[in-house]
Scaffold this active site. Structure first.
Site, PDB file in Angstrom:
ATOM      1  CB  SER A  42       9.810  39.246  27.599  1.00 20.04           C
ATOM      2  OG  SER A  42       8.841  38.946  28.560  1.00 20.04           O
ATOM      3  CE  LYS A  85      11.173  38.645  31.874  1.00 22.10           C
ATOM      4  NZ  LYS A  85      11.040  39.281  30.615  1.00 22.10           N
TER       5      LYS A  85
END
EC number: 3.4.21.-
Length: 160
Positions: A42, A85
């Site tokens: 990610s 993230k």
């Protein structure tokens, strides 16, 4: 023959030192900083799967997270899992994603997205993330050695 009292005294001193330094290590990793292995695609290309990063835990506790910071947080969908993230929006910011979706980040929450937008489960899936789930802010990559370096704060356009 060594007297039992001498052996037990030395053993007590050694056990005391192990406990003392264990407590210091625990407090350091819990409240100051830690090493984290990031798994998954990610955050590519910024962080590859199985890269090791150094995180600091002071900034999230002081609520000093900024747009563009890379953070480690507990997953809102699975509390046993940690996610890595980037902070895209802070409380009060308007976030648009997709063609028809728009949202305002509520007070006490942040909007997190992976750099690899095509292969990331993030706030676009589970919505704003409570700031209390943020565990640390990524400072630098430490493994692999040829890629050691500080993370630059990626400039995020104001989504309003």
């Amino acid at each position: 023959m060594i007297p039992f009292k001498t052996i037990s005294t030395k053993l007590f001193v050694v056990v005391g030192c192990v406990i003392k330094y264990g407590c210091i290590a625990h407090c350091t990793f819990e409240f100051i900083g830690n090493f984290t292995v990031c798994i998954g695609p990610s955050m590519e290309p910024t962080i590859q799967s199985k890269n090791v990063i150094l995180t600091e835990n002071i900034t999230p506790r002081l609520r000093r997270i900024r747009k563009g910071d890379i953070v480690i947080a507990r997953s809102p969908s699975n509390p046993r899992e940690k996610i890595c993230k980037r902070v895209i929006a802070l409380p009060g910011d308007r976030v648009s994603w997709g063609l028809f979706y728009s949202d305002v980040v509520p007070r006490g929450y942040v909007w997190l997205e992976g750099d690899n937008k095509n292969n990331s489960t993030d706030s676009r899936n589970y919505g704003p993330v409570p700031q209390g789930l943020i565990l640390g802010r990524a400072v630098c990559k430490v493994w692999p050695f040829q890629e050691i370096g500080l993370f630059a704060n990626k400039v995020i356009d104001d989504p309003r």
